[in-house]
Design an enzyme around this catalytic site. Structure first.
Site, PDB file in Angstrom:
ATOM      1  N   VAL A 108       4.043  13.256   8.297  1.00  0.00           N
ATOM      2  CA  VAL A 108       2.613  12.967   8.170  1.00  0.00           C
ATOM      3  C   VAL A 108       2.399  12.273   6.837  1.00  0.00           C
ATOM      4  CG1 VAL A 108       0.283  13.927   8.040  1.00  0.00           C
ATOM      5  CG2 VAL A 108       1.985  14.977   9.551  1.00  0.00           C
ATOM      6  N   CYS A 109       1.565  11.246   6.836  1.00  0.00           N
ATOM      7  CA  CYS A 109       1.204  10.549   5.604  1.00  0.00           C
ATOM      8  C   CYS A 109       2.471   9.996   4.927  1.00  0.00           C
ATOM      9  CB  CYS A 109       0.404  11.491   4.703  1.00  0.00           C
ATOM     10  SG  CYS A 109      -0.500  10.693   3.361  1.00  0.00           S
ATOM     11  N   THR A 110       2.632  10.211   3.644  1.00  0.00           N
ATOM     12  CA  THR A 110       3.785   9.662   2.934  1.00  0.00           C
ATOM     13  C   THR A 110       5.057  10.481   3.145  1.00  0.00           C
ATOM     14  OG1 THR A 110       3.062  10.832   0.943  1.00  0.00           O
ATOM     15  CG2 THR A 110       2.408   8.518   1.169  1.00  0.00           C
ATOM     16  N   THR A 128       2.708   5.178   7.901  1.00  0.00           N
ATOM     17  CA  THR A 128       2.386   6.047   6.777  1.00  0.00           C
ATOM     18  C   THR A 128       0.899   5.875   6.452  1.00  0.00           C
ATOM     19  OG1 THR A 128       3.058   6.696   4.538  1.00  0.00           O
ATOM     20  CG2 THR A 128       2.940   4.330   4.981  1.00  0.00           C
TER      21      THR A 128
END
Length: 209
Positions: A108-110, A128
């Site tokens: 998730v995300c970075t 990302t």
């Protein structure tokens, strides 16, 4: 946080205090586990000490990398700690080994930067947080997709920023337990996004330094 049938790596977990002091996770997998006995949710860290988030929330990991159980699903979160995790060879080595047998490897995300550092994104379509798209493109051997909430490429699933992880997790629940159960979980969470403000999908929101 990591799961043995639906997992996360080291992430924040919302909880609510119940009568008698009992707590119940209110994330997607916590809701998916209601009424079931075939899912175990665990958290992992380098050490089995309290992990304190940037805003002060503490999580006590169930395992470190040395005694972690075999997992079916691993979800690596992003955030400000990612820059340290991509340099943590013990974490990366554990992730590489776990990826050989896990059904799903996710971020998730970075958190996708951690998958990249572990060598798990080469030749894959990944995504990302919108504020980190350019940075990920500059280092990855994969194809970085922009403008999608989550991207599936084989058993590697990456979500865009923060709330996109909910969409990805619901999709995973559908893959593991079927669409009907995923819809039930969505209903339990009352997840029907209707944000009060309109934001252009082309806007890039830079990650904090």
């Amino acid at each position: 946080m990591s799961i043995s049938h639906g997992a996360k790596f080291v992430t924040r977990c919302d909880a609510t205090l119940r009568p008698g002091g009992r707590r119940h996770s209110l994330d997607v997998f916590g809701a998916a586990n209601w009424g079931r006995d075939d899912m175990q949710i665990v958290t992992l860290a380098s050490r089995r000490d309290h992990v304190r988030g940037v805003n002060g929330l503490k999580v006590l990991p169930d395992h470190d990398f040395a005694d972690a159980p075999q997992l079916d699903v691993v979800i690596v979160p992003g955030g400000l700690g990612t820059d340290m995790l991509i340099k943590n060879e013990a974490a990366l080595e554990w992730l590489r080994g776990t990826a050989k047998s896990a059904r799903w490897i996710c971020s998730v995300c970075t958190g996708s930067f951690v998958l990249e550092a572990a060598g798990l994104t080469e030749g894959r379509r990944i995504t990302t947080h919108s504020g980190a798209i350019g940075q990920l493109r500059s280092i990855t051997l994969g194809e970085v997709v922009e403008g999608q909430r989550y991207v599936v490429d084989g058993n590697v699933v990456t979500a865009a920023g923060v709330s996109a992880g909910i969409d990805m997790s619901l999709w995973l629940i559908g893959q593991i337990y079927g669409e009907d159960h995923a819809r039930t979980v969505q209903g339990l969470l009352e997840y029907y996004p209707a944000p009060p403000y309109a934001v252009e999908l082309t806007m890039h929101h830079e990650m904090p330094a």
